[in-house]
Design an enzyme around this catalytic site. Structure first.
Site, PDB file in Angstrom:
ATOM      1  N   GLY A   1       2.518   2.376  10.694  1.00  0.00           N
ATOM      2  CA  GLY A   1       3.472   3.469  10.524  1.00  0.00           C
ATOM      3  C   GLY A   1       4.191   3.871  11.804  1.00  0.00           C
ATOM      4  O   GLY A   1       4.838   4.914  11.869  1.00  0.00           O
TER       5      GLY A   1
ATOM      6  N   SER B   1       3.502  -2.061  10.195  1.00  0.00           N
ATOM      7  CA  SER B   1       4.960  -2.114  10.398  1.00  0.00           C
ATOM      8  C   SER B   1       5.556  -3.484  10.071  1.00  0.00           C
ATOM      9  O   SER B   1       6.504  -3.936  10.693  1.00  0.00           O
ATOM     10  CB  SER B   1       5.329  -1.702  11.826  1.00  0.00           C
ATOM     11  OG  SER B   1       4.889  -0.382  12.076  1.00  0.00           O
TER      12      SER B   1
ATOM     13  N   LYS C   1       0.156   4.235  -0.244  1.00  0.00           N
ATOM     14  CA  LYS C   1      -0.468   5.440   0.333  1.00  0.00           C
ATOM     15  C   LYS C   1      -0.174   6.631  -0.584  1.00  0.00           C
ATOM     16  O   LYS C   1      -0.159   6.460  -1.797  1.00  0.00           O
ATOM     17  CB  LYS C   1       0.011   5.636   1.774  1.00  0.00           C
ATOM     18  CG  LYS C   1      -0.175   4.354   2.601  1.00  0.00           C
ATOM     19  CD  LYS C   1      -0.011   4.526   4.073  1.00  0.00           C
ATOM     20  CE  LYS C   1      -0.267   3.189   4.758  1.00  0.00           C
ATOM     21  NZ  LYS C   1      -0.209   3.262   6.208  1.00  0.00           N
TER      22      LYS C   1
ATOM     23  N   GLU D   1      -5.294  -4.886  10.426  1.00  0.00           N
ATOM     24  CA  GLU D   1      -4.296  -3.839  10.622  1.00  0.00           C
ATOM     25  C   GLU D   1      -4.585  -3.093  11.936  1.00  0.00           C
ATOM     26  O   GLU D   1      -5.402  -2.163  11.950  1.00  0.00           O
ATOM     27  CB  GLU D   1      -4.343  -2.838   9.474  1.00  0.00           C
ATOM     28  CG  GLU D   1      -4.042  -3.444   8.127  1.00  0.00           C
ATOM     29  CD  GLU D   1      -3.472  -2.416   7.156  1.00  0.00           C
ATOM     30  OE1 GLU D   1      -2.426  -2.704   6.575  1.00  0.00           O
ATOM     31  OE2 GLU D   1      -4.053  -1.323   7.015  1.00  0.00           O
TER      32      GLU D   1
ATOM     33  N   GLU E   1      -6.941   4.799   7.816  1.00  0.00           N
ATOM     34  CA  GLU E   1      -6.685   6.217   7.499  1.00  0.00           C
ATOM     35  C   GLU E   1      -7.891   6.852   6.811  1.00  0.00           C
ATOM     36  O   GLU E   1      -8.166   8.033   6.992  1.00  0.00           O
ATOM     37  CB  GLU E   1      -5.411   6.332   6.641  1.00  0.00           C
ATOM     38  CG  GLU E   1      -4.172   6.084   7.491  1.00  0.00           C
ATOM     39  CD  GLU E   1      -2.984   5.488   6.752  1.00  0.00           C
ATOM     40  OE1 GLU E   1      -2.957   5.532   5.507  1.00  0.00           O
ATOM     41  OE2 GLU E   1      -2.077   4.967   7.434  1.00  0.00           O
TER      42      GLU E   1
ATOM     43  N   ASN F   1       0.881  -1.173   0.000  1.00  0.00           N
ATOM     44  CA  ASN F   1       0.000   0.000   0.000  1.00  0.00           C
ATOM     45  C   ASN F   1       0.914   1.217   0.000  1.00  0.00           C
ATOM     46  O   ASN F   1       1.503   1.534   1.037  1.00  0.00           O
ATOM     47  CB  ASN F   1      -0.901  -0.021   1.244  1.00  0.00           C
ATOM     48  CG  ASN F   1      -1.751   1.241   1.352  1.00  0.00           C
ATOM     49  OD1 ASN F   1      -1.774   2.070   0.440  1.00  0.00           O
ATOM     50  ND2 ASN F   1      -2.434   1.396   2.471  1.00  0.00           N
TER      51      ASN F   1
ATOM     52  N   HIS G   1      -9.607   1.271   4.910  1.00  0.00           N
ATOM     53  CA  HIS G   1      -8.332   1.479   5.601  1.00  0.00           C
ATOM     54  C   HIS G   1      -8.568   2.434   6.770  1.00  0.00           C
ATOM     55  O   HIS G   1      -9.361   3.372   6.669  1.00  0.00           O
ATOM     56  CB  HIS G   1      -7.293   2.059   4.632  1.00  0.00           C
ATOM     57  CG  HIS G   1      -5.906   1.984   5.203  1.00  0.00           C
ATOM     58  ND1 HIS G   1      -5.462   2.882   6.144  1.00  0.00           N
ATOM     59  CD2 HIS G   1      -4.888   1.115   4.989  1.00  0.00           C
ATOM     60  CE1 HIS G   1      -4.215   2.549   6.486  1.00  0.00           C
ATOM     61  NE2 HIS G   1      -3.851   1.486   5.794  1.00  0.00           N
TER      62      HIS G   1
END
Ligand code: 13P
Length: 269
Positions: free
Chosen positions: A179, A219, A15, A173, A103, A13, A101
Site C-alpha cells: 500500500g 504495490s 481488504k 509480501e 495487517e 485482496n 497477512h
C-alpha cells in the site's frame, strides 16, 4: 521451466473496501475480460470480505474465477463471537483463504502459531490457504529478510505432509511495499521467492517444492507486473489496491496468463 508444474495465480485482496452490492457487478464486468484460452493458464482468485462472497457467487457459473476469504477462525465452532470458521467458508463456496497477512499480524496480534493452526483448519475443510510472509523495512535494512521469511514459512507450514503443502499457496509480501507504492524490485522479490522455495525443498523435496505456487504482493500493478512475473520463482501476484479496478486486474490476469501459456522447458526450480 518448472513453472509448468504449478499454477500461475492472480489473487485480488480487496481488504476492507467496496460494498457487498458492488461485488456482483465487478464480477460481471471482469468475466468478458478473462483469458479465453481453453486451457486454464491462470487461476484467478478474488479474496473479498465475508458478506460479499455469497453475493458475488450468486448466479455466477464462472469457472475461471475462484472466490476466497481474507481470514478464518483458528477454532471449529462455538462461543467465539465475531469469528468465521473454515467449514462456514467452505459452505459458501470459498476455495481459498488468506492467512497471516501482515495487517492481521500487526493490527490483530496474529501469531505464527495461530497462522499454523488456521492453515491446518483450512486444509481439513478443503480450502487452500494463501499464506502471507514478509519482512519489515527494519529487518530488510539489517539484512535479516531471508532468515526471517524462512522462519515464518517453516512456522506456518509446520506439521503439513507433502500432499498438504502442495495445496498451499505462499505469498511473499514485504511489509514496506504494501500500500506504499514502493514495489520490491523484481530481483529483490525473486531472491526471497527463491529462498521460500529452497525452504520447502529442504523440508520436503524438489518435486514438492516445484509444485507450490509462490506469489509476490506489495504495490503490484499493470506497469510492474510483467517484470516481476518474468522471474522463475514468482508464479503470480497477491494484489491489493490495483485489484479494485476491473481494467487493472484484467490486465494483470492476462499478462500472467500470456506468460504462463508461453512457458516451456528448461529453467531452474
Ligand atoms: P497493495 O497491492 O495495495 O500494496 O496490497 C498488497 C497486499 O497487501 C495484498 O495482500
Amino acid at each position: 521451466m518448472n513453472k509448468k508444474y504449478r499454477k500461475a495465480i492472480i489473487a485480488g485482496n480487496w481488504k476492507m473496501n467496496k460494498l457487498p452490492s458492488e461485488s456482483r457487478a465487478f464480477v460481471e464486468e471482469l468475466k468478458p475480460l478473462l483469458p479465453r484460452s481453453k486451457k486454464k493458464v491462470c487461476e484467478v482468485i478474488l479474496c473479498m470480505p465475508y458478506p460479499f462472497i455469497p453475493i458475488a457467487q450468486r448466479g455466477s457459473k464462472e469457472k475461471r474465477l475462484a472466490l476466497g476469504a481474507q481470514d478464518v477462525s483458528a477454532h471449529d465452532s462455538g462461543a467465539f463471537t465475531g469469528e468465521v470458521s473454515a467449514a462456514m467458508l467452505k459452505d459458501i463456496g470459498c476455495k481459498y483463504c488468506i492467512v497471516g497477512h501482515s495487517e492481521r499480524r500487526q493490527y490483530h496480534g496474529e501469531t505464527d502459531s495461530e497462522v499454523n493452526t488456521k492453515v491446518h483448519k483450512l486444509l481439513e475443510a478443503g480450502i487452500s490457504p494463501i499464506i502471507c510472509v514478509g519482512e519489515s523495512l527494519e529487518q530488510r535494512e539489517k539484512e535479516l529478510t531471508l532468515d526471517f521469511v524462512a522462519y515464518q514459512v517453516k512456522a506456518a507450514i509446520a506439521g503439513l505432509g507433502p500432499k498438504e503443502i502442495k495445496r498451499c499457496v505462499i505469498a511473499y509480501e514485504p511489509i514496506w511495499a504494501i500500500g506504499t507504492g514502493k514495489t520490491a524490485t523484481a530481483d529483490q522479490a525473486a531472491e526471497v521467492c527463491n529462498g521460500i522455495r529452497a525452504v520447502i525443498r529442504s523440508m520436503y523435496d524438489a518435486r514438492v517444492a516445484r509444485s507450490v505456487s509462490i506469489l509476490y504482493g506489495g504495490s503490484m500493478n499493470p506497469s510492474n507486473c510483467a517484470e516481476l512475473l518474468s522471474k522463475p520463482d514468482i508464479d503470480g501476484g497477491l494484489i491489493g489496491g490495483a485489484s479494485l479496478k476491473v481494467a487493472d486486474l484484467a490486465f494483470m490476469i492476462n499478462a500472467t496468463a500470456d506468460g504462463a501459456a508461453g512457458e516451456d522447458e528448461g529453467e531452474a526450480e
